[in-house]
Enzyme design. Structure first.
Site, PDB file in Angstrom:
ATOM      1  CB  CYS A 114     -18.853  -9.931   7.100  1.00 40.13           C
ATOM      2  SG  CYS A 114     -18.616  -8.640   5.880  1.00 40.13           S
ATOM      3  CG  HIS A 262     -16.733 -13.151   5.596  1.00 35.91           C
ATOM      4  ND1 HIS A 262     -17.677 -13.054   4.595  1.00 35.91           N
ATOM      5  CD2 HIS A 262     -16.202 -11.908   5.744  1.00 35.91           C
ATOM      6  CE1 HIS A 262     -17.713 -11.801   4.159  1.00 35.91           C
ATOM      7  NE2 HIS A 262     -16.825 -11.087   4.844  1.00 35.91           N
ATOM      8  CG  ASN A 292     -16.881  -9.191   1.554  1.00 30.13           C
ATOM      9  OD1 ASN A 292     -17.919  -9.780   1.827  1.00 30.13           O
ATOM     10  ND2 ASN A 292     -16.176  -8.529   2.464  1.00 30.13           N
TER      11      ASN A 292
HETATM   12  N1  COA Z   1      -7.141   0.788  -6.944  1.00 30.12           N
HETATM   13  C1  COA Z   1      -5.977   1.432  -6.932  1.00 30.12           C
HETATM   14  N2  COA Z   1      -5.510   2.110  -5.878  1.00 30.12           N
HETATM   15  C2  COA Z   1      -6.279   2.122  -4.772  1.00 30.12           C
HETATM   16  C3  COA Z   1      -7.503   1.462  -4.717  1.00 30.12           C
HETATM   17  C4  COA Z   1      -7.940   0.782  -5.849  1.00 30.12           C
HETATM   18  N3  COA Z   1      -9.097   0.099  -5.889  1.00 30.12           N
HETATM   19  N4  COA Z   1      -8.032   1.640  -3.488  1.00 30.12           N
HETATM   20  C5  COA Z   1      -7.166   2.379  -2.792  1.00 30.12           C
HETATM   21  N5  COA Z   1      -6.099   2.686  -3.575  1.00 30.12           N
HETATM   22  C6  COA Z   1      -4.907   3.467  -3.212  1.00 30.12           C
HETATM   23  C7  COA Z   1      -5.155   4.406  -2.087  1.00 30.12           C
HETATM   24  O1  COA Z   1      -5.718   5.611  -2.562  1.00 30.12           O
HETATM   25  C8  COA Z   1      -3.777   4.579  -1.530  1.00 30.12           C
HETATM   26  O2  COA Z   1      -3.077   5.490  -2.334  1.00 30.12           O
HETATM   27  P1  COA Z   1      -2.059   6.553  -1.660  1.00 30.12           P
HETATM   28  O3  COA Z   1      -1.020   5.716  -0.982  1.00 30.12           O
HETATM   29  O4  COA Z   1      -1.572   7.300  -2.839  1.00 30.12           O
HETATM   30  O5  COA Z   1      -2.905   7.342  -0.725  1.00 30.12           O
HETATM   31  C9  COA Z   1      -3.124   3.217  -1.717  1.00 30.12           C
HETATM   32  O6  COA Z   1      -3.909   2.571  -2.736  1.00 30.12           O
HETATM   33  C10 COA Z   1      -3.113   2.353  -0.496  1.00 30.12           C
HETATM   34  O7  COA Z   1      -4.417   2.402   0.106  1.00 30.12           O
HETATM   35  P2  COA Z   1      -4.744   1.604   1.393  1.00 30.12           P
HETATM   36  O8  COA Z   1      -6.192   1.799   1.716  1.00 30.12           O
HETATM   37  O9  COA Z   1      -3.734   1.899   2.440  1.00 30.12           O
HETATM   38  O10 COA Z   1      -4.524   0.115   0.844  1.00 30.12           O
HETATM   39  P3  COA Z   1      -4.368  -1.216   1.651  1.00 30.12           P
HETATM   40  O11 COA Z   1      -3.065  -1.812   1.344  1.00 30.12           O
HETATM   41  O12 COA Z   1      -4.797  -1.094   3.063  1.00 30.12           O
HETATM   42  O13 COA Z   1      -5.468  -2.122   0.936  1.00 30.12           O
HETATM   43  C11 COA Z   1      -7.651  -2.987   1.332  1.00 30.12           C
HETATM   44  C12 COA Z   1      -6.827  -1.765   1.015  1.00 30.12           C
HETATM   45  C13 COA Z   1      -9.101  -2.550   1.486  1.00 30.12           C
HETATM   46  C14 COA Z   1      -7.546  -3.993   0.191  1.00 30.12           C
HETATM   47  C15 COA Z   1      -7.121  -3.639   2.638  1.00 30.12           C
HETATM   48  O14 COA Z   1      -6.999  -2.671   3.640  1.00 30.12           O
HETATM   49  C16 COA Z   1      -8.027  -4.714   3.126  1.00 30.12           C
HETATM   50  O15 COA Z   1      -8.144  -5.746   2.489  1.00 30.12           O
HETATM   51  N6  COA Z   1      -8.628  -4.539   4.311  1.00 30.12           N
HETATM   52  C17 COA Z   1      -9.574  -5.508   4.850  1.00 30.12           C
HETATM   53  C18 COA Z   1     -10.861  -5.252   4.183  1.00 30.12           C
HETATM   54  C19 COA Z   1     -11.847  -6.301   4.405  1.00 30.12           C
HETATM   55  O16 COA Z   1     -11.561  -7.473   4.359  1.00 30.12           O
HETATM   56  N7  COA Z   1     -13.081  -5.864   4.622  1.00 30.12           N
HETATM   57  C20 COA Z   1     -14.180  -6.715   4.779  1.00 30.12           C
HETATM   58  C21 COA Z   1     -14.196  -7.203   6.164  1.00 30.12           C
HETATM   59  S1  COA Z   1     -15.611  -8.065   6.357  1.00 30.12           S
END
Ligand code: COA
Length: 335
Positions: A114, A262, A292
């Protein structure tokens, strides 16, 4: 010493739009979850056989070169940032040299995910500063879609990423009060495994190992992301590296005319915007429609902001990125 300035910008995204509802037909997800967590409404996916990382990079570069007014024969060097090269080797830089019909100029591939475009821009800037090159083509391009786990197992990652390419021509600027004022690059390999595609790798499992194992539970060749961990580090590092760039140039937050973060996640961008007290028109986001696109996200957003007339001559433009590695970077530009 010279400065370098951006003389041409271009981007290309595939026509194929994939909405959140489209994804919810193949994996257990929904529009509400995706929008609430990431702000993403849709992204583009290539049609395999029609586009590749290189071909999209070439399309974006063609636009950037045309707009720059620099003749193809006058491009002195290519820097190509991607995590999704067409081939394991050689990298896409040489394919761009071939496909654009450039002279046999040097072509360098940057692998900083990224942060790749800002790293690539920094490399190009150094060559121009020292006087070694006059015009450098910088490209960020990614095909994410063919490498994602498009099952419910991979939903935490697969809904976020999209395909696309952006490019910039960097040219020599004699006026050292203009152009790229400084770039700032960082890494913290301690967290390399928190956002990673592990295989195939010469140090671990090669393709033959994966084929031999025939293990349906093998996820090593899909991206893994510790989402919350990445989020927490991203918001801290974005802020740090923006401040570092401002301080290096004796600038204040008030001096920022346009911040191009980004496009990882709209929530991260909003967090940064709030932290710096920037108005909506001072931050350009397009993650909503492209997802992204990793190394392509900054040049796509920068091109779009410029095309929309949001960047004017004399503006202070800040680019900032964070991603896998971890790596993070910023560039301060006087337009
Ligand atoms: N649709 C529905 N549910 C989903 C899902 C999806 N696409 N992806 C994950 N879940 C579920 C999980 O299984 C979990 O369920 P559970 O509580 O029953 O186990 C729940 O949603 C929460 O998952 P979690 O991973 O804790 O979600 P989160 O609130 O952390 O959100 C991201 C996930 C990835 C959106 C968030 O962590 C994020 O934006 N992180 C930064 C990522 C990023 O910017 N990366 C690029 C950097 S360059």
């Amino acid at each position: 010493m010279y400065h370098s300035k951006i003389t041409g910008l271009g981007y290309y995204v595939p026509d194929h739009v994939v909405t959140n509802d489209d994804l919810s037909k193949i994996i257990d997800t929904n529009d509400e979850w995706i929008q609430e967590r990431t702000g993403i409404q849709e992204r583009r996916h290539i049609i395999p056989g029609q586009d590749t990382t290189t071909s999209m990079g070439v399309k974006a570069a063609t636009i950037a070169i045309e707009r720059s007014g620099v003749a193809k024969e006058d491009i002195d060097f290519v820097v190509f940032a991607t995590l999704s090269p067409d081939y394991y080797f050689p990298g896409p830089g040489v394919l761009v040299q071939r496909d654009l019909g450039l002279r046999t100029v040097g072509a360098l591939d940057v692998r900083n995910q990224c942060s790749g475009f800002v790293y690539a821009l920094s490399v190009a800037d150094q060559y121009i500063k020292t006087g070694m090159y006059k015009n450098v083509l910088v490209i960020g391009s990614e095909v994410q879609s063919t490498g994602l786990d498009m099952t419910t197992r991979g939903r935490g990652v697969s809904v976020i990423f999209g395909d696309g390419a952006g490019a910039a021509v960097l040219s020599r600027e004699e006026d050292v009060t203009k152009g790229i004022l400084s770039t700032h690059l960082h890494s913290e390999g301690l967290h390399a495994e928190e956002l990673i595609v592990k295989a195939p790798g010469m140090g671990g499992r090669w393709v033959t190992d994966i084929l031999e194992d025939k293990n349906p539970d093998d996820e090593s060749y899909f991206p893994y992301m510790n989402g919350q961990f990445v989020f927490k580090h991203a918001v801290v590092r974005f802020a740090e590296v923006i401040n570092e760039g401002l301080e290096a140039n004796n600038l204040k937050v008030d001096d920022i005319d346009m911040l191009i973060p980004h496009q990882a996640n709209l929530r991260i961008s909003q967090f940064i915007q709030k932290k710096f007290g920037l108005k909506d028109e001072q931050v350009h986001n397009n993650v909503m429609k492209f997802g992204n696109t990793t190394a392509a996200s900054i040049p796509i957003a920068l091109t779009e902001a410029w095309e929309q007339g949001k960047i004017k001559s004399g503006d202070t433009v800040v680019l900032a990125a964070f991603g896998s590695g971890f790596t993070w970077a910023s560039a301060i530009i006087k337009w």
